[in-house]
Design a protein around this motif. Sequence first.
Motif, PDB file in Angstrom:
ATOM      1  N   UNK A  30       0.797  -1.229   0.000  1.00 38.11           N
ATOM      2  CA  UNK A  30       0.000   0.000   0.000  1.00 38.11           C
ATOM      3  C   UNK A  30       0.827   1.277   0.000  1.00 38.11           C
ATOM      4  N   UNK A  31       2.136   1.169  -0.054  1.00 41.18           N
ATOM      5  CA  UNK A  31       2.981   2.362  -0.120  1.00 41.18           C
ATOM      6  C   UNK A  31       2.581   3.260  -1.290  1.00 41.18           C
ATOM      7  N   UNK A  32       2.291   2.633  -2.420  1.00 43.73           N
ATOM      8  CA  UNK A  32       2.004   3.396  -3.640  1.00 43.73           C
ATOM      9  C   UNK A  32       0.841   4.360  -3.459  1.00 43.73           C
ATOM     10  N   UNK A  33      -0.125   4.019  -2.619  1.00 43.79           N
ATOM     11  CA  UNK A  33      -1.296   4.878  -2.446  1.00 43.79           C
ATOM     12  C   UNK A  33      -0.942   6.147  -1.686  1.00 43.79           C
ATOM     13  N   UNK A  34       0.039   6.072  -0.833  1.00 41.12           N
ATOM     14  CA  UNK A  34       0.544   7.287  -0.188  1.00 41.12           C
ATOM     15  C   UNK A  34       1.330   8.139  -1.166  1.00 41.12           C
ATOM     16  N   UNK A  35       2.065   7.479  -2.068  1.00 38.12           N
ATOM     17  CA  UNK A  35       2.854   8.215  -3.065  1.00 38.12           C
ATOM     18  C   UNK A  35       1.965   8.989  -4.032  1.00 38.12           C
ATOM     19  N   UNK A  67      -0.413   2.522   6.429  1.00 45.48           N
ATOM     20  CA  UNK A  67       0.813   2.816   5.674  1.00 45.48           C
ATOM     21  C   UNK A  67       0.556   3.890   4.623  1.00 45.48           C
ATOM     22  N   UNK A  68      -0.526   3.767   3.872  1.00 43.02           N
ATOM     23  CA  UNK A  68      -0.827   4.755   2.830  1.00 43.02           C
ATOM     24  C   UNK A  68      -1.035   6.144   3.436  1.00 43.02           C
ATOM     25  N   UNK A  69      -1.783   6.224   4.523  1.00 41.24           N
ATOM     26  CA  UNK A  69      -2.018   7.518   5.162  1.00 41.24           C
ATOM     27  C   UNK A  69      -0.729   8.110   5.719  1.00 41.24           C
ATOM     28  N   UNK A  70       0.089   7.277   6.342  1.00 43.76           N
ATOM     29  CA  UNK A  70       1.346   7.772   6.919  1.00 43.76           C
ATOM     30  C   UNK A  70       2.249   8.343   5.835  1.00 43.76           C
ATOM     31  N   UNK A  71       2.330   7.675   4.710  1.00 41.48           N
ATOM     32  CA  UNK A  71       3.162   8.187   3.614  1.00 41.48           C
ATOM     33  C   UNK A  71       2.579   9.485   3.067  1.00 41.48           C
ATOM     34  N   UNK A  72       1.274   9.523   2.861  1.00 36.31           N
ATOM     35  CA  UNK A  72       0.638  10.750   2.372  1.00 36.31           C
ATOM     36  C   UNK A  72       0.892  11.910   3.334  1.00 36.31           C
ATOM     37  N   UNK A  73       0.780  11.656   4.627  1.00 35.77           N
ATOM     38  CA  UNK A  73       0.990  12.698   5.629  1.00 35.77           C
ATOM     39  C   UNK A  73       2.447  13.132   5.714  1.00 35.77           C
ATOM     40  N   UNK A  74       3.370  12.217   5.436  1.00 36.86           N
ATOM     41  CA  UNK A  74       4.799  12.543   5.525  1.00 36.86           C
ATOM     42  C   UNK A  74       5.227  13.595   4.506  1.00 36.86           C
ATOM     43  N   UNK A 173      10.990  -2.772   6.919  1.00 36.96           N
ATOM     44  CA  UNK A 173      11.915  -1.753   6.438  1.00 36.96           C
ATOM     45  C   UNK A 173      11.370  -1.056   5.196  1.00 36.96           C
ATOM     46  N   UNK A 174      10.694  -1.790   4.332  1.00 39.13           N
ATOM     47  CA  UNK A 174      10.114  -1.175   3.136  1.00 39.13           C
ATOM     48  C   UNK A 174       9.033  -0.170   3.488  1.00 39.13           C
ATOM     49  N   UNK A 175       8.095  -0.576   4.342  1.00 33.17           N
ATOM     50  CA  UNK A 175       7.021   0.338   4.733  1.00 33.17           C
ATOM     51  C   UNK A 175       7.536   1.528   5.524  1.00 33.17           C
ATOM     52  N   UNK A 176       8.337   1.270   6.537  1.00 34.98           N
ATOM     53  CA  UNK A 176       8.828   2.356   7.386  1.00 34.98           C
ATOM     54  C   UNK A 176       9.776   3.251   6.596  1.00 34.98           C
TER      55      UNK A 176
END
Length: 179
Positions: A30-35, A67-74, A173-176
């Motif tokens: 789900x990383x891609x959804x934050x990107x 994970x998606x929300x955390x990446x979007x927020x970052x 490690x990938x998600x974080x």
Amino acid sequence: LKKGIPAPRSGSCEVNGTELAEQIGGQIFSDCWGYVAPGDPELARDLARKMSSVTHDGDGIQGGIFVACAIALAYTCSDIRAIIEKSIKYLDQESGYVKLCKAVIAQVDAHPGDPEAVLAWIQESHGYNRYPGVCHILPTTAIMIWAMLYGDGDFDRTMTMLCEAGWDTDCTLGNVGSI
């Protein structure tokens, strides 16, 4: 999907059983959804929910959303604790995922400067032996929250902690790292 079972039924506990539905897959892809939703955690949440529901249910979906929300927020926030706490607000507050995140945060707060004590608590209370399946989402989530909080925005320290903690290191490690 190949068998004609449409999402979200395809990932449901009803079709797959809770053991399979709550493994780590919904979180690790789900990383891609934050990107694609920088600064827009609501869009990231909606996309992650849809994608995760193809193969997962319950906490498996919650992890994808987190994970998606955390990446979007970052993209708009550099305080890792704020990112974690804001991301949790986009989840089902009654889920096991949220309860675990809050429990880890409470342990970190109760043991400032003592990551080893909290890691021991995680291993004892939330190890893989406590959950069904090969790679349940909750133990890996506990390690992720632990490392992000004690790493306190230091990328190298956070990654090192995750490596040394073990378990599902490629996923954690990938998600974080993305967050």
